[in-house]
Design an enzyme around this catalytic site. Sequence first.
Site, short mmCIF file in Angstrom:
data_model
loop_
_atom_site.label_atom_id
_atom_site.label_comp_id
_atom_site.label_asym_id
_atom_site.label_seq_id
_atom_site.Cartn_x
_atom_site.Cartn_y
_atom_site.Cartn_z
N HIS A 153 -1.32 -12.00 0.27
CA HIS A 153 -2.17 -10.84 -0.31
C HIS A 153 -2.80 -11.05 -1.81
CE1 HIS A 153 -2.33 -6.13 -1.15
NE2 HIS A 153 -3.47 -6.73 -1.24
N TYR B 101 0.99 -1.12 -0.10
CA TYR B 101 -0.20 -0.09 0.06
C TYR B 101 0.81 1.25 0.15
CZ TYR B 101 -4.18 -2.58 1.06
OH TYR B 101 -5.41 -3.34 1.19
#
Length: 387
Positions: A155, A89
């Site tokens: 992820h 992120y």
Amino acid sequence: MSQSNAAFQSVPAASDATSLLCCAPLPNLLPINASRGQAAPPDQPAAQSTVLMPWVGYGTYRLGHKHARAAVLAALQTGYRHIDTAFIYGGQTTELQVGKAIADALQQGIVASREEIFVTTKQWREYHGYEQSTKCLDLSLERLGLDYVDCWMMHWPGPCWEHKPPQSPENHDNQSQQTLEQNDSPWAHAKAGMGQSEMAQLRSETWRAMEDAYRCGKARSIAVSNFTIQHLQTLKQTATLWPPAVNQIECHPYYPQSELVEYCQREGIVVQAYASLGGQDGTKAKWKKLGGKLMESAPVVDISKRLSTAQRTVTPGQVLLRWALQRNCVIVPKTASLTRMSENARVFDFELSQQDILQITKLEDNAVGDEGRLCWRTEPLRMLNFS
């Protein structure tokens, strides 16, 4: 609620709201991998211990490195105790800002101890494999300034290529998997000559690193994200700890993934929904094709008006979040607005009827096949039709 004996609980009803307000410390606790305390048979993978996770988390995707620290601190001040972030992120900057916000909250007395906060982060696909995944977690912990995370997720089930495939993302979206494999397969960019079977093996090595991270205390629970039923079934064949605590997936009325949600819940995997409000990757053309933004859709707006009273306004966003909760999905909405933070947390003092839920779910009819999927739209490997 007893941590050792808790069974999976349905989302708290509105009648329980007085004792389950989202802005209370450690609110709305959901046991993940609960009722799994018995020893597994010798030929079966062992289970993780029960960990309690708040139903409502604060998402940090696309907060921006200039605002992430202040936004996460504001969320903690508002009462959130579940923070969801990831290695990738903010171009690998968000974890650092989350860690600083947690340190600020502890220093300022907003939270009394680290144990009050449930922190999730995610291993990035560039780090698939045992040694690389271990390195990825160590980097995450260093950035966060923490000794452990409460949940560590894989992820993405697919690879990261070493250089971009020559086709444009638009062309990838419009080609079949077979065409891609015949014409400069993107699998070759994960590692030289890698195919789908090799990727499944590499993913199992990633999970083994996660199992070891759990056993040594660097992660209180381990989980996955963006996994299909096929990915879960393949990973189970080599796992020594099962099931994953959570599968975090895109899930909203245009893309409810009902079959996957039901499968996970049967297997004892908590479903965590992202993009519950429609996500941030949609385009004007995509919204037009689907009939408009979710929060502007007729059934959602009509239900919000009907449930609103002179004393309490129920917003379209709250209706969408409550829809996810009543499907027993954890939610992680993101906003930098203090007003919206409080609004997103206030979803336990009203309920949707079964008719409301069916009416909202019917929005899926606006999408054909995968068209309702709003996230990862420029991702060449977004198809997920590999094992």
